[in-house]
Design a protein around this motif. Structure first.
Motif, PDB file in Angstrom:
ATOM      1  N   LEU A 133       0.767  -1.256   0.083  1.00  0.00           N
ATOM      2  CA  LEU A 133       0.018  -0.010  -0.017  1.00  0.00           C
ATOM      3  C   LEU A 133       0.728   1.185  -0.046  1.00  0.00           C
ATOM      4  CD1 LEU A 133      -2.934  -0.627   2.461  1.00  0.00           C
ATOM      5  CD2 LEU A 133      -3.159  -0.313   0.021  1.00  0.00           C
ATOM      6  N   ILE A 134       1.912   1.313   0.853  1.00  0.00           N
ATOM      7  CA  ILE A 134       2.872   2.585   0.927  1.00  0.00           C
ATOM      8  C   ILE A 134       3.588   2.673  -0.277  1.00  0.00           C
ATOM      9  CG2 ILE A 134       2.564   2.986   3.383  1.00  0.00           C
ATOM     10  CD1 ILE A 134       5.283   1.830   3.719  1.00  0.00           C
ATOM     11  N   SER A 135       3.962   1.683  -1.118  1.00  0.00           N
ATOM     12  CA  SER A 135       4.716   1.850  -2.291  1.00  0.00           C
ATOM     13  C   SER A 135       3.753   1.693  -3.524  1.00  0.00           C
ATOM     14  CB  SER A 135       5.972   0.771  -2.466  1.00  0.00           C
ATOM     15  OG  SER A 135       5.057  -0.449  -2.278  1.00  0.00           O
ATOM     16  N   ASP A 136       2.507   2.019  -3.365  1.00  0.00           N
ATOM     17  CA  ASP A 136       1.524   2.101  -4.432  1.00  0.00           C
ATOM     18  C   ASP A 136       1.878   3.315  -5.472  1.00  0.00           C
ATOM     19  OD1 ASP A 136      -0.987   2.557  -5.968  1.00  0.00           O
ATOM     20  OD2 ASP A 136      -2.210   1.700  -4.317  1.00  0.00           O
ATOM     21  N   PRO A 137       1.950   2.759  -6.665  1.00  0.00           N
ATOM     22  CA  PRO A 137       2.406   3.505  -7.818  1.00  0.00           C
ATOM     23  C   PRO A 137       1.457   4.719  -7.855  1.00  0.00           C
ATOM     24  CG  PRO A 137       1.685   1.842  -8.721  1.00  0.00           C
ATOM     25  CD  PRO A 137       1.996   1.432  -7.126  1.00  0.00           C
ATOM     26  N   CYS A 138       0.164   4.687  -7.475  1.00  0.00           N
ATOM     27  CA  CYS A 138      -0.699   5.755  -7.638  1.00  0.00           C
ATOM     28  C   CYS A 138      -0.670   7.081  -6.640  1.00  0.00           C
ATOM     29  CB  CYS A 138      -2.427   5.237  -7.477  1.00  0.00           C
ATOM     30  SG  CYS A 138      -2.688   4.018  -8.836  1.00  0.00           S
TER      31      CYS A 138
END
Length: 143
Positions: A133-138
């Motif tokens: 989640l924290i490295s989500d590209p969005c």
């Protein structure tokens, strides 16, 4: 408390799969708020099965989003056992939702959800999920 019991069937009716969309979103909102006002076993028996169904509502992202936004409160209301058995699988689903807004809502209640689980579940299920989640590209597109 008996008044709350009278409200439950109405809410379950309004949040049923064949209910009108606008009513469904509102009913989910109220169901989520009610979980903190009712006894744990009542929540588990009356509201939890519907909440779990609504987390997977394929038609209405608004319904899933309300579920995601209130997920920590619902976990807190039903306690560790029910959270790990019923809610964590749904949370994993919501966290990998195709909509960024849903994943963001999950990230925001992540700590609250993790408080209700064992260290084992936190380590094996939630930690890898949180890293995703924290490295989500969005995320970078939003700012």
């Amino acid at each position: 408390s008996s008044d709350l019991h009278k409200v439950c069937p109405v809410l379950l009716d309004l949040s049923s799969p064949d209910s009108v969309d606008e009513y469904k979103v509102e009913a989910v909102n109220i169901i989520c708020k009610m979980t903190s006002m009712m006894a744990r076993d009542t929540v588990e028996q009356m509201l939890l099965p519907r909440f779990c169904d609504l987390c997977s509502d394929g038609k209405l992202f608004q319904v899933r989003k309300v579920c995601a936004a209130n997920f920590g409160d619902v976990c807190n209301a039903v306690g560790q056992e029910a959270t790990e058995k019923f809610l964590i699988p749904k949370f994993l689903e919501l966290c990998s939702d195709s909509m960024w807004g849903m994943r963001k809502a999950c990230a925001e209640c992540f700590m609250a959800v993790s408080y209700t689980t064992s260290s084992e579940i936190r380590r094996t299920k939630l930690s890898p999920l949180f890293i995703n989640l924290i490295s989500d590209p969005c995320r970078s597109e939003e700012h």
